[in-house]
Scaffold this active site. Structure first.
Site, PDB file in Angstrom:
ATOM      1  CB  VAL A 155     -21.256 -15.661 -19.023  1.00 56.44           C
ATOM      2  CG1 VAL A 155     -21.916 -16.933 -18.516  1.00 56.44           C
ATOM      3  CG2 VAL A 155     -19.841 -15.949 -19.471  1.00 56.44           C
TER       4      VAL A 155
ATOM      5  CD  GLU B 274     -18.295 -19.144 -19.059  1.00 59.87           C
ATOM      6  OE1 GLU B 274     -18.324 -19.426 -20.275  1.00 59.87           O
ATOM      7  OE2 GLU B 274     -17.357 -18.536 -18.510  1.00 59.87           O
TER       8      GLU B 274
ATOM      9  NE  ARG C 206     -15.062 -22.084 -28.600  1.00 62.51           N
ATOM     10  CZ  ARG C 206     -14.985 -23.007 -29.556  1.00 62.51           C
ATOM     11  NH1 ARG C 206     -13.859 -23.237 -30.176  1.00 62.51           N
ATOM     12  NH2 ARG C 206     -16.058 -23.696 -29.905  1.00 62.51           N
ATOM     13  CD  GLU C 207     -15.555 -12.451 -24.750  1.00 59.84           C
ATOM     14  OE1 GLU C 207     -15.131 -11.576 -25.517  1.00 59.84           O
ATOM     15  OE2 GLU C 207     -15.374 -12.440 -23.527  1.00 59.84           O
TER      16      GLU C 207
ATOM     17  CG  PHE D  73      -7.589 -23.797 -27.909  1.00 64.19           C
ATOM     18  CD1 PHE D  73      -8.789 -24.133 -28.509  1.00 64.19           C
ATOM     19  CD2 PHE D  73      -7.545 -22.642 -27.150  1.00 64.19           C
ATOM     20  CE1 PHE D  73      -9.918 -23.350 -28.360  1.00 64.19           C
ATOM     21  CE2 PHE D  73      -8.672 -21.847 -26.995  1.00 64.19           C
ATOM     22  CZ  PHE D  73      -9.864 -22.207 -27.598  1.00 64.19           C
TER      23      PHE D  73
ATOM     24  CB  CYS E 173     -11.842 -16.615 -19.622  1.00 63.31           C
ATOM     25  SG  CYS E 173     -13.567 -16.188 -19.404  1.00 63.31           S
TER      26      CYS E 173
HETATM   27  C1  UDX Z   1     -18.502 -14.140 -16.803  1.00 58.10           C
HETATM   28  C2  UDX Z   1     -18.328 -14.762 -15.473  1.00 58.10           C
HETATM   29  O1  UDX Z   1     -19.392 -15.079 -14.891  1.00 58.10           O
HETATM   30  C3  UDX Z   1     -16.944 -14.866 -15.036  1.00 58.10           C
HETATM   31  O2  UDX Z   1     -16.823 -15.447 -13.802  1.00 58.10           O
HETATM   32  C4  UDX Z   1     -16.313 -15.743 -16.056  1.00 58.10           C
HETATM   33  O3  UDX Z   1     -15.001 -15.986 -15.721  1.00 58.10           O
HETATM   34  C5  UDX Z   1     -16.393 -15.066 -17.395  1.00 58.10           C
HETATM   35  O4  UDX Z   1     -17.694 -14.827 -17.728  1.00 58.10           O
HETATM   36  P1  UDX Z   1     -18.701 -11.903 -17.972  1.00 58.10           P
HETATM   37  O5  UDX Z   1     -20.016 -12.354 -18.456  1.00 58.10           O
HETATM   38  O6  UDX Z   1     -17.569 -11.826 -18.929  1.00 58.10           O
HETATM   39  O7  UDX Z   1     -18.263 -12.812 -16.760  1.00 58.10           O
HETATM   40  O8  UDX Z   1     -18.786 -10.535 -17.179  1.00 58.10           O
HETATM   41  P2  UDX Z   1     -19.277  -9.133 -17.691  1.00 58.10           P
HETATM   42  O9  UDX Z   1     -19.408  -9.133 -19.169  1.00 58.10           O
HETATM   43  O10 UDX Z   1     -18.406  -8.142 -17.009  1.00 58.10           O
HETATM   44  O11 UDX Z   1     -20.749  -9.043 -17.107  1.00 58.10           O
HETATM   45  C6  UDX Z   1     -21.095  -9.085 -15.787  1.00 58.10           C
HETATM   46  C7  UDX Z   1     -22.447  -8.407 -15.637  1.00 58.10           C
HETATM   47  O12 UDX Z   1     -22.887  -8.546 -14.295  1.00 58.10           O
HETATM   48  C8  UDX Z   1     -22.427  -6.904 -15.950  1.00 58.10           C
HETATM   49  O13 UDX Z   1     -23.450  -6.601 -16.868  1.00 58.10           O
HETATM   50  C9  UDX Z   1     -22.674  -6.247 -14.591  1.00 58.10           C
HETATM   51  O14 UDX Z   1     -23.394  -5.033 -14.690  1.00 58.10           O
HETATM   52  C10 UDX Z   1     -23.459  -7.326 -13.882  1.00 58.10           C
HETATM   53  N1  UDX Z   1     -23.400  -7.263 -12.422  1.00 58.10           N
HETATM   54  C11 UDX Z   1     -22.218  -7.151 -11.772  1.00 58.10           C
HETATM   55  C12 UDX Z   1     -24.591  -7.324 -11.703  1.00 58.10           C
HETATM   56  O15 UDX Z   1     -25.655  -7.399 -12.268  1.00 58.10           O
HETATM   57  N2  UDX Z   1     -24.521  -7.308 -10.330  1.00 58.10           N
HETATM   58  C13 UDX Z   1     -23.360  -7.196  -9.659  1.00 58.10           C
HETATM   59  O16 UDX Z   1     -23.347  -7.183  -8.429  1.00 58.10           O
HETATM   60  C14 UDX Z   1     -22.157  -7.109 -10.407  1.00 58.10           C
HETATM   61  C1  UDX Z   2     -12.271 -18.971 -23.306  1.00 60.11           C
HETATM   62  C2  UDX Z   2     -12.605 -20.462 -23.287  1.00 60.11           C
HETATM   63  O1  UDX Z   2     -12.301 -21.038 -24.573  1.00 60.11           O
HETATM   64  C3  UDX Z   2     -14.034 -20.693 -22.887  1.00 60.11           C
HETATM   65  O2  UDX Z   2     -14.300 -22.091 -22.806  1.00 60.11           O
HETATM   66  C4  UDX Z   2     -14.217 -20.048 -21.534  1.00 60.11           C
HETATM   67  O3  UDX Z   2     -15.435 -20.315 -21.013  1.00 60.11           O
HETATM   68  C5  UDX Z   2     -13.947 -18.574 -21.628  1.00 60.11           C
HETATM   69  O4  UDX Z   2     -12.598 -18.403 -22.051  1.00 60.11           O
HETATM   70  P1  UDX Z   2     -12.589 -16.927 -24.946  1.00 60.11           P
HETATM   71  O5  UDX Z   2     -11.790 -16.166 -23.956  1.00 60.11           O
HETATM   72  O6  UDX Z   2     -13.841 -16.346 -25.475  1.00 60.11           O
HETATM   73  O7  UDX Z   2     -12.990 -18.367 -24.361  1.00 60.11           O
HETATM   74  O8  UDX Z   2     -11.648 -17.174 -26.199  1.00 60.11           O
HETATM   75  P2  UDX Z   2     -10.812 -18.366 -26.838  1.00 60.11           P
HETATM   76  O9  UDX Z   2     -11.354 -18.640 -28.181  1.00 60.11           O
HETATM   77  O10 UDX Z   2     -10.682 -19.506 -25.930  1.00 60.11           O
HETATM   78  O11 UDX Z   2      -9.393 -17.663 -27.033  1.00 60.11           O
HETATM   79  C6  UDX Z   2      -8.631 -17.188 -25.927  1.00 60.11           C
HETATM   80  C7  UDX Z   2      -7.349 -16.567 -26.394  1.00 60.11           C
HETATM   81  O12 UDX Z   2      -6.467 -17.549 -26.905  1.00 60.11           O
HETATM   82  C8  UDX Z   2      -7.509 -15.528 -27.510  1.00 60.11           C
HETATM   83  O13 UDX Z   2      -6.647 -14.440 -27.281  1.00 60.11           O
HETATM   84  C9  UDX Z   2      -7.107 -16.285 -28.766  1.00 60.11           C
HETATM   85  O14 UDX Z   2      -6.635 -15.446 -29.773  1.00 60.11           O
HETATM   86  C10 UDX Z   2      -6.011 -17.166 -28.200  1.00 60.11           C
HETATM   87  N1  UDX Z   2      -5.786 -18.406 -28.980  1.00 60.11           N
HETATM   88  C11 UDX Z   2      -6.779 -19.339 -29.057  1.00 60.11           C
HETATM   89  C12 UDX Z   2      -4.556 -18.627 -29.572  1.00 60.11           C
HETATM   90  O15 UDX Z   2      -3.641 -17.799 -29.494  1.00 60.11           O
HETATM   91  N2  UDX Z   2      -4.346 -19.825 -30.232  1.00 60.11           N
HETATM   92  C13 UDX Z   2      -5.318 -20.778 -30.327  1.00 60.11           C
HETATM   93  O16 UDX Z   2      -5.049 -21.836 -30.932  1.00 60.11           O
HETATM   94  C14 UDX Z   2      -6.579 -20.529 -29.722  1.00 60.11           C
END
Ligand code: UDX
Ligand code: UDX
Length: 442
Positions: A12, A149, A152-153, A247, A258
């Site tokens: 994110v 946020e 979607r990845e 979805f 997530c």
């Molecule tokens: C984000 C969110 O902010 C989470 O709450 C949401 O549900 C999903 O998306 P995400 O970006 O997936 O999380 O996390 P991640 O890819 O694990 O990255 C977190 C980053 O924060 C890492 O690069 C880690 O090194 C960094 N971090 C962690 C810091 O810089 N300081 C800290 O104290 C802990």
């Molecule tokens: C999700 C949310 O969509 C996004 O808004 C949030 O901020 C982070 O979490 P992400 O986890 O990147 O995003 O993936 P998403 O595309 O939502 O898919 C989640 C899971 O559901 C995946 O395992 C996907 O394969 C599954 N999926 C999705 C299904 O099985 N069927 C569908 O119709 C859609």
């Protein structure tokens, strides 16, 4: 244009920072992981996210995007985004230690009139906690805004640049206006609410999307029993604008970083405060069962799985990402191993070491054709476009038994049967190997 800071450069944080730089803002990013920072400083993305490296490189070259592993003594930026991870803790609660760490470090370095914007998904009430922490750190006139946020990845940049809405939560209207101004070039719909409501919108959105998927998966199993086609059922439902077509893809169930943690955290919050989240519990149960149903399909065709060779196509939790967090594909590979199968996993972007850390008994392969040679079954677990283009005739010809279980309903049944496969899928006629008419007669 505004100077901002982003704490946490994960999925994110890195995407948000690169996109804000693209919109013309100056973005200073901090991440406590020096190896991640070193990569980002060179414009290399630590994650597989289409289009991210181009944005990173453009931002760096324009001098609008910088990365550091240490905090400045004082923040120049008056708007600081928190985008650190909030993983699952015990009992399904959200672990907000990283948010606490980041806020306590940031708070001591902010100038008067700054804004802490929380992008991490945090339990309802965390915004108030953050405000309290800032106050205790001696901050004066600091506002806290929740800005969840919805990225979607795999399509995170498009989701950022073309948001359905920007949600802002705070009791400080001026702070919300200043954060809204950052998004102004995107001309988005902005919803301004109180901070708890903003935090809840994020959980409720993810829980609803997960519910939609579990709903269609339950319908898929009913379709299977009654001989209907869940793909057409979903299409027919989705054309109703009250329902919407997204979805509603039946398959292996939802995974990723997530949905699993957010649905659990919401159920946990509800239960702790005396509510009874029975729908959320069913949504999670159905999701768990989808993996078992997929294994059952392999078992139904092959009988005992002991000593069988099964090739699993896909390790990531969905296509276009290298994220393995809560990947249904990995769970499936491990379940097949538990039943005694020799499992080989193929994924186009996930490195072998990361896969093997989560599925230690599997063999990793890059080439699906080689991996499937001599196998008793191929199970498609991630909907990578690469898999659609595989030379399926050749694969079927070289397998010990040409069984193909398509857990994502991703391939065309007629084409796969013509390629020589015994094709099984989820909730479509013939899903269990029998024609719909046979099922209806039975
Ligand atoms: C984000 C969110 O902010 C989470 O709450 C949401 O549900 C999903 O998306 P995400 O970006 O997936 O999380 O996390 P991640 O890819 O694990 O990255 C977190 C980053 O924060 C890492 O690069 C880690 O090194 C960094 N971090 C962690 C810091 O810089 N300081 C800290 O104290 C802990
Ligand atoms: C999700 C949310 O969509 C996004 O808004 C949030 O901020 C982070 O979490 P992400 O986890 O990147 O995003 O993936 P998403 O595309 O939502 O898919 C989640 C899971 O559901 C995946 O395992 C996907 O394969 C599954 N999926 C999705 C299904 O099985 N069927 C569908 O119709 C859609």
């Amino acid at each position: 244009m505004t100077s901002i800071a982003v704490i946490g450069c994960g999925y994110v944080g890195a995407v948000s920072a690169a996109c804000f730089a693209e919109l013309g803002h100056t973005v200073h990013c901090i991440d406590t992981d020096p190896s991640r920072v070193a990569l980002l400083q060179q414009g290399s993305s630590p994650i597989h996210e289409p289009g991210l490296e181009e944005l990173l490189q453009r931002g760096i070259e324009a001098g609008r995007l910088t990365f550091a592993a240490t905090y400045p003594d004082v923040f120049d930026a008056r708007i600081v985004f928190i985008a650190v991870n909030t993983p699952e803790a015990q009992e399904g609660a959200a672990d907000i230690r990283a948010v606490r760490d980041a806020v306590s470090t940031v708070a001591a370095r902010l100038r008067t009139g700054s804004i802490i914007v929380n992008k991490s998904t945090v339990p309802i009430g965390t915004g108030d906690l953050v405000a309290g922490m800032a106050e205790r750190a001696g901050c004066r006139s600091i506002a806290v805004v929740s800005n969840p946020e919805f990225l979607r990845e795999g399509s995170a940049i498009r989701d950022f640049m073309e948001p359905d809405r920007v949600v802002l939560g705070s009791d400080d209207r001026d702070a919300m206006d200043r954060v809204a101004a950052l998004y102004a070039p995107l001309n988005p719909v902005v919803q301004r609410v109180d901070i708890r409501t903003a935090e809840m919108i994020k959980y409720a959105s993810n829980a609803f999307l997960a519910t939609k998927i579990s709903f269609i998966n339950e319908i898929a199993s009913i379709c299977e029993t009654l001989g209907a086609d869940v793909e057409e059922v979903a299409r027919g439902m989705g054309m109703d604008t009250r329902i919407g077509g997204q979805f509603l893809k039946a398959g292996l169930g939802w995974g990723g970083s997530c949905f699993p943690k957010d649905v659990k955290a919401l159920a946990h919050m509800a239960a702790v405060h005396g509510a009874h989240p029975q729908l959320l519990r069913s949504v999670m149960d159905i999701n768990h069962d989808q993996r078992l149903r997929a294994v059952q399909k392999v078992r139904q065709a092959l009988g005992d799985l002991e000593g069988r060779h099964v090739t699993v196509l896909g390790a990531a939790f969905k296509a276009n990402t290298d994220d393995l967090r809560n990947s249904p594909a990995i769970e499936l590979a491990n379940l097949l191993h538990l039943e005694g199968a020799h499992v080989t996993v193929v994924d186009p972007v996930v490195p072998a070491a990361r896969l093997l850390a989560l599925a230690p008994h599997a063999t990793f392969a890059l080439d699906a054709v080689e991996a499937a040679a001599g196998a008793d079954a191929v199970v498609l677990a991630t909907d990578w476009p690469e898999f659609r283009a595989l030379p399926w005739h050749a694969i079927a010809a070289h397998m010990e038994r040409a069984l193909l279980v398509d857990t994502r309903n991703y391939l065309d049944p007629a084409t796969m049967r013509a390629a020589g496969f015994e094709y099984r899928c989820m909730g479509r006629p013939g899903a269990e190997g029998a024609a719909a008419s046979e099922l209806i007669e039975a």
